[in-house]
Write an enzyme that holds these catalytic residues in place. Structure first.
Site, PDB file in Angstrom:
ATOM      1  CD  GLU A  26      91.126  87.652  69.606  1.00  0.00           C
ATOM      2  OE1 GLU A  26      90.790  88.564  70.372  1.00  0.00           O
ATOM      3  OE2 GLU A  26      91.333  87.832  68.393  1.00  0.00           O
TER       4      GLU A  26
ATOM      5  CG  HIS B 293      92.804  97.836  73.254  1.00  0.00           C
ATOM      6  ND1 HIS B 293      93.557  97.978  72.112  1.00  0.00           N
ATOM      7  CD2 HIS B 293      91.943  96.816  73.005  1.00  0.00           C
ATOM      8  CE1 HIS B 293      93.172  97.078  71.212  1.00  0.00           C
ATOM      9  NE2 HIS B 293      92.187  96.374  71.728  1.00  0.00           N
TER      10      HIS B 293
ATOM     11  N   GLY C  35      92.934  91.153  65.581  1.00  0.00           N
ATOM     12  CA  GLY C  35      92.505  89.783  65.890  1.00  0.00           C
ATOM     13  C   GLY C  35      91.360  89.287  65.046  1.00  0.00           C
TER      14      GLY C  35
ATOM     15  CG  ASP D 128      86.575 114.556  68.607  1.00  0.00           C
ATOM     16  OD1 ASP D 128      87.242 114.847  69.614  1.00  0.00           O
ATOM     17  OD2 ASP D 128      87.044 114.529  67.460  1.00  0.00           O
TER      18      ASP D 128
ATOM     19  CB  ALA E   3      90.532  95.855  64.165  1.00  0.00           C
TER      20      ALA E   3
ATOM     21  CD  GLU F 277      86.482 102.100  71.122  1.00  0.00           C
ATOM     22  OE1 GLU F 277      86.876 101.553  70.056  1.00  0.00           O
ATOM     23  OE2 GLU F 277      87.261 102.452  72.029  1.00  0.00           O
TER      24      GLU F 277
ATOM     25  CB  SER G 139      84.647  96.349  69.839  1.00  0.00           C
ATOM     26  OG  SER G 139      85.933  95.867  69.638  1.00  0.00           O
TER      27      SER G 139
ATOM     28  CG  HIS H  76      95.201  94.647  74.414  1.00  0.00           C
ATOM     29  ND1 HIS H  76      96.201  93.716  74.549  1.00  0.00           N
ATOM     30  CD2 HIS H  76      94.313  94.117  73.550  1.00  0.00           C
ATOM     31  CE1 HIS H  76      95.933  92.675  73.781  1.00  0.00           C
ATOM     32  NE2 HIS H  76      94.788  92.887  73.164  1.00  0.00           N
TER      33      HIS H  76
ATOM     34  NE  ARG I 271      91.514  91.874  75.079  1.00  0.00           N
ATOM     35  CZ  ARG I 271      91.175  92.412  73.931  1.00  0.00           C
ATOM     36  NH1 ARG I 271      90.647  93.614  73.886  1.00  0.00           N
ATOM     37  NH2 ARG I 271      91.367  91.777  72.800  1.00  0.00           N
TER      38      ARG I 271
ATOM     39  NE  ARG J  83      87.024  95.367  73.475  1.00  0.00           N
ATOM     40  CZ  ARG J  83      87.755  95.073  72.406  1.00  0.00           C
ATOM     41  NH1 ARG J  83      87.171  94.775  71.269  1.00  0.00           N
ATOM     42  NH2 ARG J  83      89.060  95.086  72.461  1.00  0.00           N
TER      43      ARG J  83
ATOM     44  N   GLY K 274      84.484 104.647  60.572  1.00  0.00           N
ATOM     45  CA  GLY K 274      84.959 103.315  60.961  1.00  0.00           C
ATOM     46  C   GLY K 274      83.877 102.293  60.634  1.00  0.00           C
TER      47      GLY K 274
ATOM     48  CE  LYS L 247      89.347 112.963  65.328  1.00  0.00           C
ATOM     49  NZ  LYS L 247      89.424 113.516  66.676  1.00  0.00           N
TER      50      LYS L 247
END
Ligand code: FAD
Length: 566
Positions: free
Chosen positions: A145, A368, A80, A240, A78, A392, A408, A261, A307, A403, A46, A67
């Site tokens: 946001e 989320h 926003g 993991d 993602a 993350e 993130s 979320h 949130r 958050r 990621g 993986k």
């Protein structure tokens, strides 16, 4: 490596049902064993893993294992955008203030300062790499946001920011040839030698095991939203990284904090479609069944409250009305604008039979973002020498107890890059000899678990966590969750060499840690709501929770740790 011939994978003395299976976590079971060696092994493709791998490859021999494929990440989903003080009217200080406020007293002040000050430079670097952020008249278009005091969210492809950014990074990785990329390879466990992390063992598509020796390992395995039955996270988000770091002895922090979320599409799919917060940033409303905008009068920022605040008010509406969803209303916004600015959400809803421009859309909270993670300092260092974490999977302390939206992706970029700088320092002095050691791995036959049992176990765990350790918790439910998880664990045979089984064991470990930390924190703060301790308690609870594995008993130890100046 200090000349040892044998490495341990995972826990050295695993324990009974409440911890790990009493046999070693994996057995070779006759599988072929391959060896490879790197300076740096990055686990995860990621935004955090790609950033770390790309940066490290300037100086070091780097292996990157994921993986799935590079488009099967949370980053890819993602919507926003990425928050950063890019406007002349904005400043890192304002971004810092908003982040600290959203984090309700648990942010690490130094880490947040690093995030907001280094963020803008990382965004400019992404542009130089070829990321096409949305612009008007040559200037970045900035979205607004929840809990941001101003518009500061950089986005791309309207609401396709993650895929645009991930594709730009992946293009450089795959075309540059400097990173050895292994997709569809499941990392099972970290390799430890004398308290230091020296690589990982992974399972390939053909059932072969690879021992990747490395002078440093970077865990960037993303989150664990799949612990819950209703989630926006992709199927790969099974914690993991958290689980293997724990088995290796690393400290995990703030595991009780799973962010829900407020506006995920109300349906039964896994994962469920996110209906981005940026829509509310553009003026969409939340309505209850009677059509009332319930956030107006509930918080000064109405639909754009943090949130956790929106989720709390939704919870209140659910209890009052006996419902389990509310409605997102964008009908008053310009239809052309909605289609152009939010193509992912617009098309996703069309597929599910809803027209964003003309209909109310049913939404409900879903797990989320996992705030809990492998504890690191601001250089990606975990509590284990040779083991780094970013994105993350990590807990840098920037999110506190809640958050701030769009922080993130930024975290992955900023701390991925800082991990590279630290790797450069670490590898310049660390023992360069990665020897061709042999992995000491049990080779007893294992039947493992029936696929149907594994699938049912995963579903049951998701339901248990949603029902008993979801948005609102209390002691009675947490105790029940703890028992159910232990029973589920005990009902399973030791895992075979099979991804679904290994994921289930990781999910169980993460769930156990979430429940243990949620039980310990006897207050309500941010995303952690206890109906039996409904107030925030700064006198006793301005503290982190920490989870680590006791090497003697193999059981988790849950304790508290100080918060570094907010
Ligand atoms: C729908 C959705 C929308 C979002 N929108 C935004 C947004 O607009 N802005 C924002 O800031 N944040 C957003 N987030 C959160 C953000 O996308 C994630 O926090 C971030 O992308 C995580 O990046 P990462 O690099 O840490 O992990 P990921 O992108 O999840 O990548 C994890 C990688 O680890 C690999 N991996 C995991 N386990 C193993 C294993 N055992 N072996 C090998 N590889 C493994 C996976 O294959 C994957 O490659 C959103 C999240 C979701 C779910």
């Amino acid at each position: 490596m200090k000349g040892s011939e044998h490495l341990a994978a995972g826990p050295s003395n695993p324990a009974g049902p409440a911890g790990y299976p009493s046999a070693p976590f994996i057995s070779r079971q006759g599988a072929d064993l391959r060896y490879s060696s790197y300076d740096v092994l990055v686990v995860g493709g990621g935004i955090a893993g790609l950033t770390a791998a790309l940066g490290a490859a300037h100086r070091w021999n780097v292996g990157l294992i994921t993986k799935g494929t590079l488009d099967q990440t949370t980053t890819f989903l993602a919507q926003g955008g990425i928050a950063a003080a890019m406007s002349p009217h904005d400043s890192p200080d304002l971004h810092l203030k908003d982040t600290l406020e959203a984090g309700v007293g648990l942010c690490d002040g130094e880490a947040v300062r690093v995030l907001v000050e280094e963020g803008p430079a990382r965004i400019r670097e992404l542009e130089q790499l070829g990321t096409k952020f949305d612009k008007r008249d040559g200037k970045l278009i900035l979205g607004k946001e929840g809990a941001h005091s101003m518009a500061r969210v950089v986005h791309a492809g309207g609401d396709a920011t993650g895929s645009v950014v991930a594709s730009a990074l992946a293009d450089v990785i795959t075309s540059g040839g400097r990173v050895e990329l292994h997709e569809n390879e499941f990392v099972i466990d970290l390799l430890m030698d004398g308290g230091r992390c020296v690589g990982a063992v992974s399972l390939g598509e053909e059932g072969e095991l690879t021992v990747s020796l490395a002078r440093a390992v970077v865990l960037a395995c993303g989150g664990a939203g799949q612990v819950y039955s209703r989630t926006t996270n992709p199927l790969v988000a099974t914690g993991d990284g958290h689980a293997m770091a724990y088995r290796a002895g690393a400290v995990l922090r703030d595991m009780e904090f799973m962010q829900f979320h407020p506006t995920a599409f109300y349906g039964t799919e896994n994962p469920t479609l996110l209906v981005t917060e940026a829509l509310r940033g553009e003026g969409a409303y939340l309505r209850d069944d009677a059509g009332e905008r319930f956030m107006v009068g509930s918080h000064p920022r109405a639909e754009l409250a943090p949130r956790d605040v929106v989720v709390r008010h939704m919870q209140r509406i659910f209890q009052r009305d006996g419902s389990d969803h509310v409605w997102l209303d964008a009908r008053h916004l310009d239809a052309c604008f909605l289609r152009e600015r939010f193509p992912t959400v617009y098309n996703g809803l069309q597929k599910r039979g809803y027209d964003l421009c003309t209909q109310l859309v049913p939404v409900a909270p879903a797990s989320h973002y996992f705030i809990g993670g492998v504890m690191t300092d601001t250089w990606g260092r975990t509590t284990i020498p040779g083991l780094f974490a970013c994105g993350e999977t990590s807990s840098t302390g920037i999110h506190g107890a809640n958050r701030l939206a769009s922080n993130s992706l930024l975290e992955g970029l900023v701390f991925g890059e800082r991990t590279v700088r630290e790797l450069n320092r670490y590898l310049a002095v660390a023992d360069p000899a990665v020897r061709k050691v042999r992995l000491e791995l049990a080779d007893e036959p294992r039947e493992g678990n029936d696929p149907a049992v594994v699938a049912e176990g995963r579903a049951r765990l998701g339901r248990t966590m949603t029902d008993l350790c979801g948005m609102v918790r209390d002691r009675e439910d947490l105790d029940k969750a703890c028992k159910t998880i232990a029973t589920l664990h005990a009902s399973l045979a030791a895992p075979g060499l099979n991804v679904a089984e290994l994921e289930l064991f990781n999910l169980l470990a993460v769930a156990e840690h979430i429940v243990a930390a949620a039980t310990l924190r006897e207050e309500s703060r941010g995303v952690h709501l206890r109906s039996d301790f409904s107030e925030r308690d700064d006198v006793n609870w301005r503290l982190h929770t920490l989870v680590r594995r006791d090497p003697e008993t193999g059981q988790p130890v849950v304790e508290t740790g100080a918060v570094q100046g907010t």
